[in-house]
Design a protein around this motif. Structure first.
Motif, PDB file in Angstrom:
ATOM      1  N   ALA A 166       0.815  -1.223   0.000  1.00  0.00           N
ATOM      2  CA  ALA A 166       0.000   0.000   0.000  1.00  0.00           C
ATOM      3  C   ALA A 166       0.845   1.269   0.000  1.00  0.00           C
ATOM      4  O   ALA A 166       0.300   2.362  -0.191  1.00  0.00           O
ATOM      5  N   LEU A 167       2.157   1.145   0.188  1.00  0.00           N
ATOM      6  CA  LEU A 167       3.016   2.321   0.303  1.00  0.00           C
ATOM      7  C   LEU A 167       3.357   2.898  -1.068  1.00  0.00           C
ATOM      8  O   LEU A 167       3.354   2.180  -2.068  1.00  0.00           O
ATOM      9  N   PRO A 168       3.691   4.186  -1.136  1.00  0.00           N
ATOM     10  CA  PRO A 168       4.032   4.806  -2.420  1.00  0.00           C
ATOM     11  C   PRO A 168       5.380   4.310  -2.933  1.00  0.00           C
ATOM     12  O   PRO A 168       6.344   4.238  -2.178  1.00  0.00           O
ATOM     13  N   GLY A 169       5.433   3.968  -4.218  1.00  0.00           N
ATOM     14  CA  GLY A 169       6.678   3.517  -4.812  1.00  0.00           C
ATOM     15  C   GLY A 169       6.559   2.108  -5.344  1.00  0.00           C
ATOM     16  O   GLY A 169       5.473   1.629  -5.679  1.00  0.00           O
ATOM     17  N   SER A 170       7.697   1.423  -5.453  1.00  0.00           N
ATOM     18  CA  SER A 170       7.736   0.061  -5.969  1.00  0.00           C
ATOM     19  C   SER A 170       7.985  -0.928  -4.843  1.00  0.00           C
ATOM     20  O   SER A 170       8.515  -0.577  -3.787  1.00  0.00           O
TER      21      SER A 170
ATOM     22  N   GLY B 243      -3.540   4.378  -6.221  1.00  0.00           N
ATOM     23  CA  GLY B 243      -3.077   5.490  -7.032  1.00  0.00           C
ATOM     24  C   GLY B 243      -1.607   5.782  -6.794  1.00  0.00           C
ATOM     25  O   GLY B 243      -0.876   4.979  -6.211  1.00  0.00           O
ATOM     26  N   ASP B 244      -1.172   6.953  -7.247  1.00  0.00           N
ATOM     27  CA  ASP B 244       0.243   7.292  -7.104  1.00  0.00           C
ATOM     28  C   ASP B 244       0.451   8.540  -6.260  1.00  0.00           C
ATOM     29  O   ASP B 244       1.462   9.233  -6.374  1.00  0.00           O
ATOM     30  N   GLY B 245      -0.511   8.853  -5.408  1.00  0.00           N
ATOM     31  CA  GLY B 245      -0.399  10.048  -4.578  1.00  0.00           C
ATOM     32  C   GLY B 245       0.506   9.837  -3.380  1.00  0.00           C
ATOM     33  O   GLY B 245       0.927   8.716  -3.080  1.00  0.00           O
ATOM     34  N   PRO B 246       0.833  10.912  -2.659  1.00  0.00           N
ATOM     35  CA  PRO B 246       1.670  10.810  -1.464  1.00  0.00           C
ATOM     36  C   PRO B 246       0.904  10.165  -0.316  1.00  0.00           C
ATOM     37  O   PRO B 246      -0.322  10.063  -0.334  1.00  0.00           O
ATOM     38  N   LEU B 247       1.657   9.757   0.685  1.00  0.00           N
ATOM     39  CA  LEU B 247       1.047   9.110   1.845  1.00  0.00           C
ATOM     40  C   LEU B 247       0.571  10.166   2.836  1.00  0.00           C
ATOM     41  O   LEU B 247       1.302  11.114   3.147  1.00  0.00           O
TER      42      LEU B 247
ATOM     43  N   ARG C 181      -3.832   6.907   3.991  1.00  0.00           N
ATOM     44  CA  ARG C 181      -4.394   6.813   2.651  1.00  0.00           C
ATOM     45  C   ARG C 181      -3.444   7.509   1.695  1.00  0.00           C
ATOM     46  O   ARG C 181      -2.559   8.271   2.101  1.00  0.00           O
ATOM     47  N   ARG C 182      -3.623   7.267   0.416  1.00  0.00           N
ATOM     48  CA  ARG C 182      -2.711   7.805  -0.586  1.00  0.00           C
ATOM     49  C   ARG C 182      -3.346   8.886  -1.448  1.00  0.00           C
ATOM     50  O   ARG C 182      -2.657   9.612  -2.144  1.00  0.00           O
ATOM     51  N   ALA C 183      -4.641   8.990  -1.444  1.00  0.00           N
ATOM     52  CA  ALA C 183      -5.323  10.010  -2.250  1.00  0.00           C
ATOM     53  C   ALA C 183      -6.624  10.352  -1.563  1.00  0.00           C
ATOM     54  O   ALA C 183      -7.241   9.507  -0.897  1.00  0.00           O
ATOM     55  N   GLU C 184      -7.062  11.587  -1.695  1.00  0.00           N
ATOM     56  CA  GLU C 184      -8.320  12.014  -1.090  1.00  0.00           C
ATOM     57  C   GLU C 184      -9.451  11.129  -1.592  1.00  0.00           C
ATOM     58  O   GLU C 184      -9.644  10.969  -2.795  1.00  0.00           O
ATOM     59  N   GLY C 185     -10.151  10.512  -0.665  1.00  0.00           N
ATOM     60  CA  GLY C 185     -11.245   9.625  -1.040  1.00  0.00           C
ATOM     61  C   GLY C 185     -10.809   8.245  -1.469  1.00  0.00           C
ATOM     62  O   GLY C 185     -11.635   7.393  -1.797  1.00  0.00           O
ATOM     63  N   GLY C 186      -9.481   7.998  -1.478  1.00  0.00           N
ATOM     64  CA  GLY C 186      -8.966   6.697  -1.892  1.00  0.00           C
ATOM     65  C   GLY C 186      -8.989   5.684  -0.768  1.00  0.00           C
ATOM     66  O   GLY C 186      -9.421   5.979   0.362  1.00  0.00           O
ATOM     67  N   PRO C 187      -8.516   4.462  -1.036  1.00  0.00           N
ATOM     68  CA  PRO C 187      -8.530   3.416  -0.013  1.00  0.00           C
ATOM     69  C   PRO C 187      -7.651   3.776   1.188  1.00  0.00           C
ATOM     70  O   PRO C 187      -6.727   4.588   1.087  1.00  0.00           O
ATOM     71  N   ILE C 188      -7.955   3.146   2.292  1.00  0.00           N
ATOM     72  CA  ILE C 188      -7.216   3.336   3.537  1.00  0.00           C
ATOM     73  C   ILE C 188      -6.531   2.020   3.885  1.00  0.00           C
ATOM     74  O   ILE C 188      -7.115   0.934   3.750  1.00  0.00           O
ATOM     75  N   CYS C 189      -5.278   2.107   4.324  1.00  0.00           N
ATOM     76  CA  CYS C 189      -4.569   0.939   4.854  1.00  0.00           C
ATOM     77  C   CYS C 189      -4.458   1.107   6.367  1.00  0.00           C
ATOM     78  O   CYS C 189      -4.036   2.160   6.852  1.00  0.00           O
TER      79      CYS C 189
END
Length: 530
Positions: A363-367, A465-469, A482-490
């Motif tokens: 769920a984290l940003p990146g690869s 998505g590819d947004g910041p954490l 979460r990574r984007a407004e309204g996106g999934p939550i980990c």
């Protein structure tokens, strides 16, 4: 749940990729001789495509005496016969690409095998000695090493030849260090890069990337002296700028193995004209502790931000204790110095935590890098003493169990000989009793297995998505972002007691069942739709 975005072949695929590490020797044995091979990997491409990975990173598959698992390379343009041929490698690269999977090869620039033609000529007294670090010894008769440097595998970093000269090896004696101040060394590696890019590889992993350059006078090591005589020297950046120009010609990418405690120095390798990415060892070695994990994540993202490079996340690789074993021990971090035989392990606890860690990392940003067998929840194996091959074990005089325990051949079919790894000969490393219980065919049929968890997580991961954490308010011991407004939550619960979930509209995926009150149990992670 939504469908993943088809981005495998986009130009910047590597920024968000799931990359699967293949240790060929232990992946799949097609010819039944006990050693994994490229034909075995080709046969498993449908499995890898079903897993959903974007790329395969192959540990060295080149001609090698295998004194250090292939990291002692004798010829970069020849595939080791145990694995197949160059034609087999070209077929594998092409067939993987047809499945939407990129190929990353491993380059070992710090050293070569002592069987490499250059070193064989150097031993014979030829001018090739200039391509390595040969020095007379100290002491009245040259009987002492030229300096006090120690090998990464233990013991002096120098070996004396019969003619009295010593040569440098930061790893095993069979791995002499190259002299990167010599233009022929630079030219050869640039040619090797082109050789593999021409054959269709999409990227290169650079082994021991911070060790190539040495202080010209090879001084003794002094704690705290800056610059270090052989780690993270400024001369390295010119080397990697020249490499980057070659990668840019082919649209290739680099990932560096860079172990550095200084985040600012680390980030220099990721400047736009150097390496694309580097491994994140702070996260890999981090204990299973909420504050330590959050700090590792924050510091990783902060050190990548100034250079615009994506972070990488990895829980395990061919050098470190497997995740389900590490997380099942009292010390859940990783340090080579603390490895020991007979360490007590709670595998049920470790597996539960490893399942949660899989959802956290994905769920984290990146690869994200997944080491073969992690998706099967394989534990670290204790190898019988008479079967250990890793030089780390022998250089430690038998104290360090070595790295073979995470390199045991994979189990594919529960009721087949050698758990389906190969049909005829015993595998090169013995599979422990009960290994077939982890077989891929059993797990593929079990919706609650680790394999099923990885497949589903990778499938729906693009929803983040590819947004910041952005961290969200959470009880003590719980990580939520979460990574984007309204996106999934980990959400990951590392507290002692079950935790209430934040407001959400649906449970997308969880690493284990919720409790009867709908709370997240200890050592469990969940992905939620906002």
């Amino acid at each position: 749940m939504g469908e993943p975005t088809p981005a495998r072949n986009s130009q910047d695929w590597w920024r968000t990729a799931v990359i699967y590490q293949v240790y060929v020797r232990s992946f799949a044995d097609a010819d039944g001789d006990g050693t994994g091979d490229l034909a075995g990997v080709r046969a498993k491409l449908p499995y890898l495509a079903d897993l959903g990975v974007d790329a395969l990173w192959f540990n060295p598959w080149y001609l090698s005496p295998m004194k250090d698992g292939g990291y002692d390379v004798a010829d970069y343009r020849t595939i080791d016969p145990a694995f197949g041929t160059l034609a087999d490698a070209e077929k594998l690269i092409a067939e993987a690409r047809e499945s939407g999977i990129h190929t990353i090869v491993d380059i070992v620039p710090n050293h070569v095998s002592d069987q490499h033609p250059w070193f064989r000529a150097a031993r014979a007294g030829g001018p090739e000695r200039d391509l390595f670090h040969f020095r007379p010894g100290r002491g009245p008769h040259g009987e002492l090493p030229p300096n006090d440097w120690q090998s990464q595998f233990g013991g002096p970093a120098w070996t004396r030849l019969d003619d009295g000269d010593w040569y440098l090896h930061l790893f095993a004696p069979e791995q002499p260090d190259l002299n990167w101040a010599h233009p022929a060394v630079r030219q050869e590696h640039e040619d090797v890069l082109r050789f593999w890019f021409e054959r269709g590889v999409a990227g290169v992993r650079i082994d021991s990337a911070a060790l190539l350059a040495k202080a010209p006078d090879l001084p003794d090591f002094v704690e705290g002296r800056d610059p270090h005589p052989y780690v993270d020297r400024d001369e390295l950046h010119d080397i990697y700028r020249s490499w980057r120009a070659i990668a840019d010609e082919y649209g290739g990418v680099f990932v560096g193995e860079v172990w550095l405690p200084d985040s600012e120095r680390f980030a220099r390798y990721l400047r736009p004209d150097e390496l694309h990415t580097a491994f994140n060892f702070a996260f890999l070695s981090c204990p299973w502790h909420p504050d330590r994990l959050r700090t590792a994540i924050d510091e990783t993202l902060a050190e990548h931000a100034p250079v615009g490079a994506p972070a990488t996340w990895v829980l395990c690789n061919h050098d470190v204790t497997r995740t389900v074993t590490r997380y099942g021990r009292a010390d859940t971090g990783f340090d080579f110095a603390t490895k020991a035989f007979g360490t007590p392990t709670d595998l049920a606890l470790g597996t539960r935590r490893a399942r949660a860690a899989a959802l956290l990392s994905l769920a984290l940003p990146g690869s994200v890098y997944v080491y073969q067998g992690e998706e099967l929840a394989l534990p670290e194996a204790e190898i019988p003493l008479d079967r250990i091959q890793d030089p780390m074990h022998f250089r430690s005089h038998g104290l360090d169990p070595g790295r073979d325990g995470c390199r045991v051949p994979l189990p594919w079919v529960a009721d087949a000989p050698y758990a389906g790894f190969g049909a005829f000969a015993e595998p090169w490393l013995p599979q422990p009793a009960g290994w077939s219980a982890y077989a891929a065919d059993l797990q593929a049929a079990d919706p609650d297995s680790m394999l099923s968890l990885y497949r589903e997580a990778i499938r729906i991961r693009p929803m983040f998505g590819d947004g910041p954490l952005t961290w969200l308010p959470a009880p003590e011991g719980v990580l939520a972002f979460r990574r984007a407004e309204g996106g999934p939550i980990c959400v990951v619960n590392l507290a002692e007691t079950p935790a209430d979930l934040p407001a959400h509209s649906a449970l997308l995926l969880s690493s284990g069942p919720l409790d009867p009150q709908g709370r997240l149990p200890r050592d469990t992670a969940a992905w939620l739709r906002s």
